[in-house]
Write a protein that holds these residues in place. Structure first.
Motif, PDB file in Angstrom:
ATOM      1  N   GLY B 297      22.431 -72.340  35.936  1.00 12.83           N
ATOM      2  CA  GLY B 297      21.783 -73.105  34.887  1.00 12.83           C
ATOM      3  C   GLY B 297      22.724 -73.168  33.710  1.00 12.83           C
ATOM      4  O   GLY B 297      23.882 -72.747  33.805  1.00 12.83           O
ATOM      5  N   PRO B 298      22.256 -73.702  32.596  1.00 12.72           N
ATOM      6  CA  PRO B 298      23.136 -73.752  31.428  1.00 12.72           C
ATOM      7  C   PRO B 298      23.540 -72.334  31.014  1.00 12.72           C
ATOM      8  O   PRO B 298      22.700 -71.436  31.004  1.00 12.72           O
ATOM      9  CB  PRO B 298      22.248 -74.388  30.348  1.00 12.72           C
ATOM     10  N   VAL B 299      24.798 -72.128  30.680  1.00 10.32           N
ATOM     11  CA  VAL B 299      25.219 -70.793  30.251  1.00 10.32           C
ATOM     12  C   VAL B 299      24.652 -70.475  28.879  1.00 10.32           C
ATOM     13  O   VAL B 299      24.687 -69.326  28.433  1.00 10.32           O
ATOM     14  CB  VAL B 299      26.755 -70.642  30.239  1.00 10.32           C
ATOM     15  N   THR B 300      24.110 -71.488  28.223  1.00  9.24           N
ATOM     16  CA  THR B 300      23.474 -71.293  26.930  1.00  9.24           C
ATOM     17  C   THR B 300      22.014 -70.848  27.075  1.00  9.24           C
ATOM     18  O   THR B 300      21.348 -70.595  26.083  1.00  9.24           O
ATOM     19  CB  THR B 300      23.504 -72.620  26.152  1.00  9.24           C
TER      20      THR B 300
END
Lengths: 400, 400
Positions: B297-300
């Motif tokens: 998923g988004p690393v954020t």
């Protein structure tokens, strides 16, 4: 070849050329060696393995002499790993570029654009380039601060989609900025999207950054990046293996990618669609045995499909932080939380509160470690995942 | 132990109990074997390795007899891989649960709730459970369609964060629905978030789905999932290794995770924060050698941190599609584009248009393959990444 064309092997004895070469900014003692390599840089397209193999067998001068005197159906010189068919095709494509004119034009253009030219025999040649073997460039044409190329020793290439999403731009900027803060040289290709953001973030963090471009180092492509290229040249360098003035073509972009992969200590792909050129860079990095990382993204984002393919099929490291990227260089950032977990103080305190034989429950471990129960349970879960502790209805202990 | 407590080894000769056992829905010929295992299921907490090792050494009946007659400082029976200290602690925790009352209550509660009880000696025992060794359950208590457990042969566990994001719920639903459409049994834990979405999507696709729960199979936890559990029980099963009525505790959740990992052909973590219980399931899957996948998923997103850790440090497969998940089972979905690339018709056509020695340029390959130039260039890029073709200024050819 017409008799009017000067013998290419004589180029290095041409007084005009030698004078022009003196005006070049080149950290090379031997002007003749310089001109021979620049001649090849003009004659052969990037990555031309036939040229590389001829030069490996005969030397740069010998290869140039062979080519300039070869008849149309010449046999390959003995010792050169080149077939007759390869040689014939190569001679055909090299012939239009033989002679002094193109070389003289390139040297003068380099002087005008104040480029620095580098060759393996001189200073500042990137130490990883010889890994390219017969596909290594004959010379590099550098705009900006050539000594910055020494920073390639500790460098990471950050590449990715031109049509990056805001997510990709955010992550590229975060990685490039934090790497630059830690003194790592950020390498990229100067393009829109991930490349541009990475260069800008590195500059913003006061770090050096180096752009490898597909056309001449004096050209600006894309044109909208004129100001960015000027800033890169102030603080780092814009580098090309093709002479000044040469246009970027699809082939040269692909070959430029191999340079980025080769000179960098590791390559990180931030966002890449299924057909992204950065997959090509990744392929070169893998082929050269360079550590390769990919930043994951939403699986619903087409712009991350290529990154996920690298994770799934090419064993790329999953990069979520600057610390992860540093690990590609074999460095561990103790200060960074996410990947430093192995050495987080909480982990050490929980391990200290465990025994190799006696089972202890989470309450007791919390008491002994002075950590909250929630923290203890989280650490125990991670340690169990690592196989470092084992559990039983009685509690936890160090794994045997 | 007071004399008033009936000898546990006599339980299986208790006429009331035998009558109650007859009323149980159990595909087991030997009622005595059934009652002995149910007794252990009542006495020992899930995953109690001491109970498992005693039973392995003495048999289920012999172990129960040993425990019921053991004095406080009994020595471990010879041949049992149990230390004196472990045995003493185990006797202390088992003693309050010895005797007929708790067993009788459990059997009656199972009858009232129309549970089916399974033991290894009877039908429908999941074939992968013996891999748990001494940590295997003594019995399973099943609400719903017990024959659905045969579907575990081709199953994938989809687990993840309770506090899933809309992204995680979307991906879990997509994976579970598409797997169910292809006849794969979706296993999960019945919790909020990823678990619930996975069960619902599988049901929506008309597929079977099985929930392994931490408390008794007659209990509904979380209470808001009462309707979902009822639907799962209609089309599949709600399964527990603890007797009816037993409350779900933190320990039982962790042990329930090992069951999910053990019975499923593979485990996929969709979203997992740094402290997610699904990392525990992943740890069990890895320890058991089960194929493990994680959805990036988004690393954020903090909710993907655990998934990325699995990709980075535990060599989990990067799962972006149903086809990727099927690969974990060793199946290849030819119809699915993303991972079927190796065998996509375009790839085959490009390979057919290439020669092992002669270099061909992209235009010629496009002509020979009847594909567009863009498609040819994309395929060549991927094939070069795979090391199956090589390039040169003259064009492309099959790799030697």
């Amino acid at each position: 070849m017409s008799a009017a064309t000067p013998h290419p092997a004589d180029l290095s004895r041409d007084p005009d050329l030698l004078r022009d070469a003196d005006g070049l900014n080149a950290p090379v003692a031997d002007r003749r060696a310089l001109l021979l390599r620049l001649a090849w840089s003009v004659i052969a397209e990037p990555g031309d393995g036939v040229a590389g193999r001829l030069a490996a067998a005969l030397g740069v001068a010998g290869a140039l002499e062979f080519v300039s005197t070869a008849r149309e159906r010449a046999l390959p010189p003995s010792g050169a790993d080149v077939s007759a068919r390869e040689l014939a095709a190569a001679l055909e494509r090299w012939r239009p570029r033989l002679g002094a004119r193109l070389l003289r034009d390139a040297v003068r253009a380099a002087r005008r654009a104040r480029l620095t030219v580098l060759i393996p025999e001189g200073e500042l040649w990137p130490s990883r380039l010889p890994d390219l073997g017969p596909h290594a460039p004959f010379a590099l044409w550098v705009r900006g601060d050539a000594p910055a190329l020494a920073r390639l020793e500790r460098s990471i290439a950050i590449v990715g989609a031109r049509a990056a999403t805001p997510y990709g731009e955010h992550v590229a900027g975060m990685l490039a900025g934090e790497l630059a803060e830690r003194g790592v040289c950020v390498v990229s290709g100067g393009a829109y999207g991930v490349d541009g953001v990475s260069h800008r973030a590195a500059l913003g963090a006061g770090g050096p950054t180096i752009a490898f471009v597909a056309g001449g180092a004096d050209r600006v492509y894309p044109a909208a990046h004129a100001h960015l290229f000027a800033r890169i040249a102030e603080r780092g360098a814009v580098v090309s293996e093709v002479p000044p003035g040469v246009a970027p073509t699809k082939w040269r972009f692909l070959q430029r990618n191999r340079l980025i992969a080769a000179v960098s200590g590791a390559t990180v792909v931030v966002e890449a669609g299924r057909r992204s050129g950065s997959l090509n860079t990744a392929g070169h990095a893998a082929a050269l045995g360079r550590p390769l990382g990919a930043v994951p993204g939403p699986v619903t984002s087409a712009t991350s499909e290529g990154s996920h393919r690298l994770l799934r099929e090419f064993d790329a490291m999953c990069i979520t932080s600057c610390a992860d990227a540093l690990e590609l260089l074999g460095e561990w950032d103790e200060a960074a939380a996410p990947s430093g977990e192995r050495t987080r103080p909480e982990t050490i305190r929980v391990l200290d509160a465990l025994a190799p034989r006696a089972w202890r429950d989470a309450d007791e471990i919390a008491r002994r470690s002075g950590l909250s129960l929630a923290e203890v349970q989280a650490q125990l879960g991670l340690l169990e995942l690592d196989g470092r502790v084992e559990s039983d209805p009685e509690g936890w202990r160090l794994a045997r």
